[in-house]
Design a protein around this motif. Structure first.
Motif, PDB file in Angstrom:
ATOM      1  N   GLU A 139      23.875  -1.720  11.111  1.00  0.00           N
ATOM      2  CA  GLU A 139      25.144  -1.205  11.635  1.00  0.00           C
ATOM      3  C   GLU A 139      25.040  -0.955  13.141  1.00  0.00           C
ATOM      4  N   ASN A 140      23.919  -0.419  13.580  1.00  0.00           N
ATOM      5  CA  ASN A 140      23.730  -0.153  15.009  1.00  0.00           C
ATOM      6  C   ASN A 140      23.791  -1.438  15.814  1.00  0.00           C
ATOM      7  N   HIS A 141      23.148  -2.470  15.314  1.00  0.00           N
ATOM      8  CA  HIS A 141      23.154  -3.763  16.003  1.00  0.00           C
ATOM      9  C   HIS A 141      24.584  -4.300  16.113  1.00  0.00           C
ATOM     10  N   GLU A 142      25.324  -4.215  15.018  1.00  0.00           N
ATOM     11  CA  GLU A 142      26.708  -4.697  15.010  1.00  0.00           C
ATOM     12  C   GLU A 142      27.584  -3.851  15.937  1.00  0.00           C
ATOM     13  N   LEU A 143      27.408  -2.551  15.917  1.00  0.00           N
ATOM     14  CA  LEU A 143      28.185  -1.665  16.781  1.00  0.00           C
ATOM     15  C   LEU A 143      27.919  -1.969  18.256  1.00  0.00           C
ATOM     16  N   ARG A 144      26.647  -2.147  18.610  1.00  0.00           N
ATOM     17  CA  ARG A 144      26.315  -2.490  20.001  1.00  0.00           C
ATOM     18  C   ARG A 144      26.980  -3.800  20.412  1.00  0.00           C
ATOM     19  N   LYS A 145      26.920  -4.794  19.506  1.00  0.00           N
ATOM     20  CA  LYS A 145      27.544  -6.088  19.792  1.00  0.00           C
ATOM     21  C   LYS A 145      29.049  -5.932  20.044  1.00  0.00           C
ATOM     22  N   LEU A 146      29.701  -5.157  19.212  1.00  0.00           N
ATOM     23  CA  LEU A 146      31.147  -4.934  19.370  1.00  0.00           C
ATOM     24  C   LEU A 146      31.468  -4.195  20.673  1.00  0.00           C
ATOM     25  N   LEU A 147      30.675  -3.178  20.990  1.00  0.00           N
ATOM     26  CA  LEU A 147      30.937  -2.373  22.187  1.00  0.00           C
ATOM     27  C   LEU A 147      30.664  -3.134  23.478  1.00  0.00           C
ATOM     28  N   GLU A 148      29.683  -4.037  23.453  1.00  0.00           N
ATOM     29  CA  GLU A 148      29.347  -4.799  24.657  1.00  0.00           C
ATOM     30  C   GLU A 148      30.535  -5.571  25.206  1.00  0.00           C
ATOM     31  N   LYS A 149      31.451  -5.966  24.330  1.00  0.00           N
ATOM     32  CA  LYS A 149      32.622  -6.719  24.778  1.00  0.00           C
ATOM     33  C   LYS A 149      33.498  -5.917  25.734  1.00  0.00           C
ATOM     34  N   TYR A 150      33.404  -4.603  25.665  1.00  0.00           N
ATOM     35  CA  TYR A 150      34.288  -3.750  26.461  1.00  0.00           C
ATOM     36  C   TYR A 150      33.650  -3.229  27.741  1.00  0.00           C
ATOM     37  N   LEU A 151      32.407  -3.602  27.974  1.00  0.00           N
ATOM     38  CA  LEU A 151      31.726  -3.154  29.213  1.00  0.00           C
ATOM     39  C   LEU A 151      31.953  -4.112  30.336  1.00  0.00           C
TER      40      LEU A 151
END
Length: 151
Positions: A139-151
């Protein structure tokens, strides 16, 4: 008096904000930061100070002298805020600041042994807290991947 249409529009917009990923993100970030603050209670430091010291270490690894401006730009923080926090950390003995010979406005920052020790201990405790906070690796890996799009 505010009309029914305006109230309905406001109510709808408030509902949208409440359901927005941004709202959830803000609440999770605040909860995480409270946990970090709890960890740092015994360290005579703040989350912001640890963030700035961590950035200093990262920038120092590049081998160039690090200025307050470098830290502010890297973290996208207000330079006056960074200056104020740096002044506080200098008083505590975590860093030293020196004026550039070429530019009297530029302040070079160096981490002291005391600052390094603080950072090493505090970050170790924060990592332990973070592992308890975010327990599922996938879940952490997926969350990081999703959040990276907004940086």
């Amino acid at each position: 008096m505010v009309g029914k249409v305006k109230r309905d529009t406001l109510s709808l917009n408030l509902k949208k904000l409440e359901e927005s990923p941004g709202g959830y993100l803000m609440h999770v970030a605040q909860k995480w930061e409270r946990e970090v603050d709890n960890v740092l209670d015994g360290f005579d430091t703040t989350c912001t100070q640890i963030e700035l010291l961590s950035c200093l270490v990262k920038l120092m690894k590049e081998g160039n002298p690090v200025t307050q401006k470098d830290i502010a730009e890297y973290l996208r923080r207000d330079k006056n805020t960074v200056s104020e926090v740096m002044r506080s950390m200098e008083k505590k003995g975590y860093i030293t600041r020196s004026v550039s010979e070429n530019d009297m406005r530029a302040k070079y920052i160096l981490l002291t042994d005391k600052g390094y020790d603080l950072l090493e201990k505090a970050v170790s405790e924060i990592v332990r807290m973070d592992e308890r906070f975010f327990t599922d690796y996938n879940e952490n890996h997926e969350l990081r991947k999703l959040l990276e799009k907004y940086l």
